[in-house]
Design a protein around this motif. Structure first.
Motif, short mmCIF file in Angstrom:
data_model
loop_
_atom_site.label_atom_id
_atom_site.label_comp_id
_atom_site.label_asym_id
_atom_site.label_seq_id
_atom_site.Cartn_x
_atom_site.Cartn_y
_atom_site.Cartn_z
N LYS A 53 76.24 58.79 45.90
CA LYS A 53 74.75 58.78 45.06
C LYS A 53 74.49 59.65 43.73
O LYS A 53 73.81 59.10 42.95
CB LYS A 53 73.63 58.89 45.75
CG LYS A 53 72.26 58.06 45.51
CD LYS A 53 72.31 56.72 45.20
CE LYS A 53 70.85 56.37 44.91
NZ LYS A 53 70.92 54.85 44.75
N SER A 93 75.05 58.04 40.20
CA SER A 93 74.03 57.25 39.52
C SER A 93 72.56 58.21 39.03
O SER A 93 71.68 57.62 38.48
CB SER A 93 73.41 56.33 40.39
OG SER A 93 72.86 57.03 41.58
N GLN A 148 65.81 59.11 46.61
CA GLN A 148 66.89 58.53 45.62
C GLN A 148 67.93 57.94 46.46
O GLN A 148 68.85 57.36 46.12
CB GLN A 148 67.46 59.63 44.96
CG GLN A 148 66.34 60.35 43.80
CD GLN A 148 65.87 59.27 43.04
OE1 GLN A 148 66.63 58.37 42.27
NE2 GLN A 148 64.66 59.17 42.56
N GLY A 149 67.93 57.94 47.81
CA GLY A 149 68.99 57.18 48.66
C GLY A 149 69.67 58.33 49.35
O GLY A 149 70.79 57.93 50.04
N GLU A 200 72.53 57.28 52.41
CA GLU A 200 74.17 57.52 52.11
C GLU A 200 74.96 58.14 53.18
O GLU A 200 75.94 57.88 53.58
CB GLU A 200 74.38 57.91 50.87
CG GLU A 200 75.90 57.72 50.50
CD GLU A 200 76.34 57.98 49.06
OE1 GLU A 200 77.33 58.48 48.79
OE2 GLU A 200 75.63 57.90 48.02
#
Length: 302
Positions: free
Chosen positions: A6, A9, A291-292, A296
């Motif tokens: 991640k 990105s 932001q994830g 993940e």
């Protein structure tokens, strides 16, 4: 630090960039509207003593208030434990430094107080200024006054609410991820509870260790510690060291460790934070969760 896909990105292509992102996106507050006063607790505590407070309202404006209080204690002994609260003291024992030596006053609940006990209670009430305030009508209603006292006492719990607020905020994301992927999680998880619920062994540094969260993804168990530091201080260095050591202890092929920490206090302790960031697999803040990154890690079993 473990590299997370991640990061790409997010424009993060190195450990330095990842750490810079961490420290550049620290929250200056996690206060919610219910942070300031726990109204339900305040109202509940006052309601427990409301009857005694209304009885004591009869003292307001009394000229000979000492005699009035003595008679009231004899007729309504249940008012005695309320007296310390009226000077913002929790508990029923108060020690006073006196010229003749320390004096201890007891306001413990009793069915009957003897004359000496009544005299001592009234003397204390006079000396601490409570009786004058009542005589001068500076207080109009003791129930309303007690609400103010309880609000003031409740502010002492704000520090604890800061820690709870960070846990509650993190749990929103943990719960959502677990529901999305069918994972299980425990809050305030002990090694015993993890074994009981997940059937997995955990190494701990102390028997009473509570992990803020334990997430079982099926193939991996993740232990999470969560905290927030709005202010700096020497404590932060030891905090960073503690979680670095904890990572070493619990980390193995089937168990991972994630430290979620936030707050601008870390801007005063970047070096120890960086050491732990480099040494452990995953250190992140709330922004990074948003932001994830946490999703993940849990999904891919990193």
């Amino acid at each position: 630090m473990n590299y997370i896909e991640k990061y790409k990105s997010m424009g993060i292509l190195s450990e330095n960039a990842a750490f810079e992102y961490l420290t550049s996106n620290l929250k200056d507050t996690i206060r919610t509207y219910d942070f300031f006063v726990a109204w339900e607790k305040v109202i509940g505590n006052v309601s427990k003593i409301e009857v005694s407070l209304n009885i004591m309202n009869s003292l307001i404006g009394k000229a000979d208030i000492e005699t009035a209080l003595k008679n009231l204690i004899k007729d309504y002994p249940e008012i005695v434990p309320v007296i310390p609260f009226l000077i913002a003291v929790r508990g029923t024992n108060i020690k006073i430094a006196d010229m003749g030596g320390d004096i201890e006053y007891s306001f413990a609940k009793k069915r009957v107080y003897n004359n000496d006990e009544v005299e001592k209670i009234v003397y204390f009430s006079k000396q601490c200024g409570l009786l004058k305030i009542l005589t001068d009508k500076n207080i109009k209603n003791l129930v309303d006054y007690a609400m103010g006292v309880e609000v003031g006492l409740d502010t002492n719990a704000r520090k604890n609410r800061s820690g709870t607020a960070m846990e509650n905020l993190t749990e929103v994301y943990v719960k959502a991820i677990c529901e999305k992927y069918g994972f299980q999680y425990l809050a305030q998880a002990t090694a015993h509870k993890i074994k009981e619920v997940f059937g997995k062994e955990v190494n701990t540094d102390k028997a009473e260790r509570h992990f803020d969260f334990a997430v079982d993804t099926g193939k991996m168990l993740y232990l999470m510690e969560v905290n927030y530091y709005g202010g700096g201080g020497s404590k932060l260095k030891s905090v960073a060291g503690e979680f670095s050591s904890l990572f070493e202890l619990v980390k193995n092929d089937s168990t991972g460790f994630i430290w979620v920490s936030d707050g601008e206090g870390w801007l005063t302790a970047k070096r120890p934070l960086r050491e732990t960031f480099d040494h452990t697999d995953f250190v992140m803040n709330i922004n990074m969760i948003e932001q994830g990154l946490l999703e993940e890690i849990l999904v891919k079993g990193l």
